[in-house]
Design an enzyme around this catalytic site. Structure first.
Site, short mmCIF file in Angstrom:
data_model
loop_
_atom_site.label_atom_id
_atom_site.label_comp_id
_atom_site.label_asym_id
_atom_site.label_seq_id
_atom_site.Cartn_x
_atom_site.Cartn_y
_atom_site.Cartn_z
N ASP A 112 0.84 -1.20 0.00
CA ASP A 112 0.00 0.00 0.00
C ASP A 112 0.88 1.25 0.00
O ASP A 112 0.61 2.20 -0.72
CB ASP A 112 -0.96 0.01 1.20
CG ASP A 112 -0.23 -0.20 2.53
OD1 ASP A 112 0.86 -0.80 2.52
OD2 ASP A 112 -0.75 0.26 3.57
N ASP A 115 7.64 3.69 2.72
CA ASP A 115 7.98 4.85 3.56
C ASP A 115 9.52 4.93 3.63
O ASP A 115 10.16 5.44 2.72
CB ASP A 115 7.32 4.58 4.91
CG ASP A 115 7.21 5.80 5.80
OD1 ASP A 115 7.83 6.80 5.49
OD2 ASP A 115 6.51 5.74 6.82
N LYS A 143 5.98 7.19 -0.60
CA LYS A 143 6.27 8.38 0.21
C LYS A 143 7.76 8.67 0.07
O LYS A 143 8.54 8.40 1.00
CB LYS A 143 5.90 8.07 1.66
CG LYS A 143 5.22 9.20 2.39
CD LYS A 143 5.00 8.77 3.82
CE LYS A 143 3.87 9.46 4.48
NZ LYS A 143 3.78 9.14 5.92
N PHE A 165 0.62 12.42 6.95
CA PHE A 165 0.12 11.20 7.55
C PHE A 165 -1.16 10.78 6.85
O PHE A 165 -2.21 11.38 7.03
CB PHE A 165 -0.12 11.39 9.05
CG PHE A 165 -0.13 10.08 9.76
CD1 PHE A 165 1.01 9.60 10.37
CD2 PHE A 165 -1.26 9.28 9.75
CE1 PHE A 165 1.02 8.35 10.97
CE2 PHE A 165 -1.26 8.03 10.35
CZ PHE A 165 -0.11 7.57 10.96
N VAL A 166 -1.05 9.76 6.00
CA VAL A 166 -2.20 9.37 5.18
C VAL A 166 -2.85 8.10 5.71
O VAL A 166 -2.18 7.20 6.22
CB VAL A 166 -1.81 9.19 3.70
CG1 VAL A 166 -1.40 10.52 3.10
CG2 VAL A 166 -0.71 8.16 3.50
N ASP A 172 -3.89 2.59 7.99
CA ASP A 172 -4.50 2.88 9.29
C ASP A 172 -3.74 3.92 10.10
O ASP A 172 -2.58 4.24 9.81
CB ASP A 172 -4.54 1.59 10.12
CG ASP A 172 -3.16 1.23 10.70
OD1 ASP A 172 -2.19 1.21 9.91
OD2 ASP A 172 -3.06 0.99 11.91
N ARG A 178 -8.87 2.04 7.97
CA ARG A 178 -8.50 1.16 6.84
C ARG A 178 -9.66 1.02 5.85
O ARG A 178 -9.43 0.80 4.67
CB ARG A 178 -8.12 -0.23 7.35
CG ARG A 178 -6.83 -0.29 8.16
CD ARG A 178 -6.42 -1.74 8.35
NE ARG A 178 -5.45 -1.95 9.39
CZ ARG A 178 -4.12 -1.90 9.22
NH1 ARG A 178 -3.61 -1.61 8.05
NH2 ARG A 178 -3.30 -2.14 10.24
#
Ligand code: PRP
Length: 192
Positions: A112, A115, A143, A165-166, A172, A178
């Site tokens: 998903d 980071d 990201k 912060f997505v 979540d 979610r």
């Protein structure tokens, strides 16, 4: 059951349900072309592409991506977790392994979000040791602003240049959000 208006906690929507669906279909078409006529397939036995869903965030994206692909695919699920504070930075541990072997298979890891890059690098190394025919990576969100180690990402749905912060569409905060059908930024007062 708790009653919380999840949508009311979203400061702004970054990617709508429609935009995600559109991009997912584009990615599915690109992946299909690459592995059919594009020469990416390396499996000597010609078996279907083997998707690996990284639990739990990638579950929603993976379900839509797999169904957008007009060719046979197989899939399995794996769960990893970052170690908490006090351990080496980027340490990742296997929580639930694949149920099926990937030896000789063309593997596409489905994430998903990427980071720091540590999770995907751990998985790539872990999978390479199982002697697959090929390993590539697809993430819905990249990201890039948060990357700590270099890692190759072959398919990217959306790039996030700024650190935000997505949540939503599988992602979540403290296990909530979610099931939002879109991706948005959480209002700061709901981040503790
Ligand atoms: C998220 C995401 C990736 C990982 C990326 O999972 O789904 O697996 O973090 O982070 P990295 O690039 O810094 O390693 P998370 O640990 O939040 O678990 P979840 O998927 O169960 O929500």
């Amino acid at each position: 059951m708790v009653s919380i208006d999840l949508a009311a906690r979203i400061e702004r929507v970054l990617f709508t349900e429609e935009a995600i669906a559109r991009r997912t279909h584009e990615l599915a078409a690109q992946i299909t072309a690459d592995y059919t006529t594009g020469g990416f397939a390396r499996d000597a036995a010609g078996r279907p592409l083997f998707l690996v869903c990284i639990l739990r965030g990638a579950l929603v994206f993976m379900a839509d991506l797999a169904r957008a692909m007009p060719v046979p695919v197989e899939y399995d699920l794996i769960s990893v977790s970052s170690y908490g504070n006090g351990t080496a930075p980027g340490a990742v541990r296997l929580v639930k392994d694949l149920q099926r072997p990937i030896e000789g298979r063309d593997v596409l890891i489905v994430e998903d979000i990427i980071d720091t890059g540590y999770t995907i690098e751990y998985l790539r190394r872990n999978f390479e040791a199982r002697d697959p025919a090929s390993v590539r990576v697809c993430t819905l969100v990249d990201k890039v602003a948060r990357r700590e180690i270099q890692t190759q990402v072959d398919y990217i749905g959306f790039e996030l240049e700024k650190d935000a912060f997505v949540v939503g569409y599988g992602m979540d905060y403290a296990e909530l959000y979610r099931n939002l059908p879109y991706i948005g930024v959480l209002k700061p007062e709901y981040i503790r």
